[in-house]
Design an enzyme around this catalytic site. Structure first.
Site, mmCIF file in Angstrom:
data_model
loop_
_atom_site.group_PDB
_atom_site.id
_atom_site.type_symbol
_atom_site.label_atom_id
_atom_site.label_comp_id
_atom_site.label_asym_id
_atom_site.label_seq_id
_atom_site.Cartn_x
_atom_site.Cartn_y
_atom_site.Cartn_z
ATOM 1 C CG ASP A 8 29.769 21.597 116.417
ATOM 2 O OD1 ASP A 8 28.556 21.732 116.632
ATOM 3 O OD2 ASP A 8 30.591 21.263 117.282
ATOM 4 C CG ASP A 103 24.425 22.018 117.910
ATOM 5 O OD1 ASP A 103 24.321 20.789 117.750
ATOM 6 O OD2 ASP A 103 25.005 22.536 118.880
ATOM 7 C CD GLU A 104 27.148 17.243 116.169
ATOM 8 O OE1 GLU A 104 28.272 17.014 115.648
ATOM 9 O OE2 GLU A 104 26.841 16.882 117.312
#
Length: 355
Positions: A8, A103-104
């Site tokens: 993350d 973003d993860e």
């Protein structure tokens, strides 16, 4: 035993902006829309979070709790480019990668031979490589259970790592606050708390039938997760289920005619978005309204093509639910066909209320 890593990125959008403008690093800043345009915060850096600013917060409220907040408009094109670079880095470690968002991502490193199969060292290596190539930090969670890996990645943010070994799993889950279980939102958390249920240990004192009776299918999910059970692997073909556009109004509106005035521009934008994704087949049309109390309603109906007339009918159905409230957002969307979706579709209108 499976080995999952959840990567993350740390306040991703804000981190990219701070990299371009180092002077923003130690001051409260956020990516978000203008207060005058009724914008919302997409994300913010950690100094801003210390004031209580958070994602999805109205910009006006964010400025109220943090008057010195620096607002940056942001650039999705740049964020997408850097995201693609990060996901490419992940795939150099294993092809078992599920991208969850910009973003993860989850990685299944069960069969990865790097570092003699140590998921802990692989996660450290991944974070180091991301920083080396992008200058951005990432946090990681490592666990034998998928949802625990996700929870663990948030334990030592920013730029941290949390490892839950098989021997530690039961103890970690036992003391876990229920609000940390994915899917347990504010409303469900309050309902659980009213029953005296605050941690996974509390859930373990209840039998499965009790949880299903009180929460339906989601009660089964809560019960399983409270026992550390999650048999899901990774999904590599995340299917898009809908395409939509919406417009937050500069000033609230109160009439059906004003809602209809928004349709032409929304339809144009929806057409453009569908063309950009080469999407032609649809199975339902829907409209969404958000009211001045920030509650939303959506109405949808089965259809196989865009129809201004049907959108107006659905808009009227939604409009009747406004009561004495004014309207701050109008949106339209289409649901896309899939094997599961087609089974669930009904001919009648469906109304979903979100609090």
């Amino acid at each position: 035993m499976k080995k999952f890593i959840h990567i993350d990125m740390d306040c991703f959008f804000a981190a990219v902006e701070m990299q371009k403008r180092p002077e923003l690093k130690n001051v409260p800043m956020a990516i978000g829309g203008s207060k005058l345009r009724r914008g919302v915060i997409a994300t913010c850096n950690y100094p801003a979070r210390a004031f209580g600013v958070h994602s999805a917060m109205a910009t006006a409220n964010a400025l109220r709790v943090c008057p010195q907040l620096v607002l940056v408009p942001g650039s999705m094109k740049e964020y997408s480019r850097i995201s693609a670079q990060i996901m490419s880095i992940l795939r150099t470690f294993t092809d078992q990668v599920e991208v969850v968002s910009v973003d993860e991502a989850f990685l299944d490193v069960t069969d990865c031979s790097l570092h003699n199969g140590s998921a802990t060292l692989i996660a450290q290596d991944i974070r180091a490589e991301i920083f080396k190539q992008t200058g951005l930090t990432a946090s990681a969670g490592v666990a034998p259970v998928r949802f625990i890996a996700k929870i663990a990645s948030d334990e030592n943010k920013p730029n941290g790592q949390c490892v839950v070994t098989p021997d530690q799993l039961d103890g970690f889950v036992l003391n876990l606050p229920l609000k940390k279980i994915p899917g347990v939102g504010k409303v469900t958390q309050e309902k659980l708390a009213n029953m005296g249920l605050h941690t996974c240990a509390d859930i373990r004192e209840k039998n499965l039938n009790f949880m299903i009776d009180k929460f339906g299918k989601f009660g089964l999910s809560i019960w399983h997760k409270s026992h550390g059970i999650d048999n899901r692997g990774l999904s590599f073909n995340r299917e898009r289920k809908s395409i939509g556009v919406e417009h937050t109004l500069a000033e609230d509106i109160t009439t059906y005619e004003q809602c209809c005035d928004c349709l032409d521009n929304l339809l144009l934008r929806l057409n453009e978005r569908m063309e950009s994704k080469s999407q032609q087949t649809i199975c339902t049309l829907g409209v969404k309204l958000k009211f001045n109390d920030f509650k939303s309603t959506s109405v949808e109906q089965k259809a196989n093509q865009l129809s201004t007339g049907l959108f107006k009918q659905l808009l009227l159905q939604a409009f009747y639910r406004k009561a004495e409230r004014s309207i701050r957002l109008v949106g339209i969307f289409v649901n896309l066909p899939s094997g599961e979706l087609n089974k669930q579709l009904e001919l009648n209108l469906k109304l979903d209320l979100f609090t």
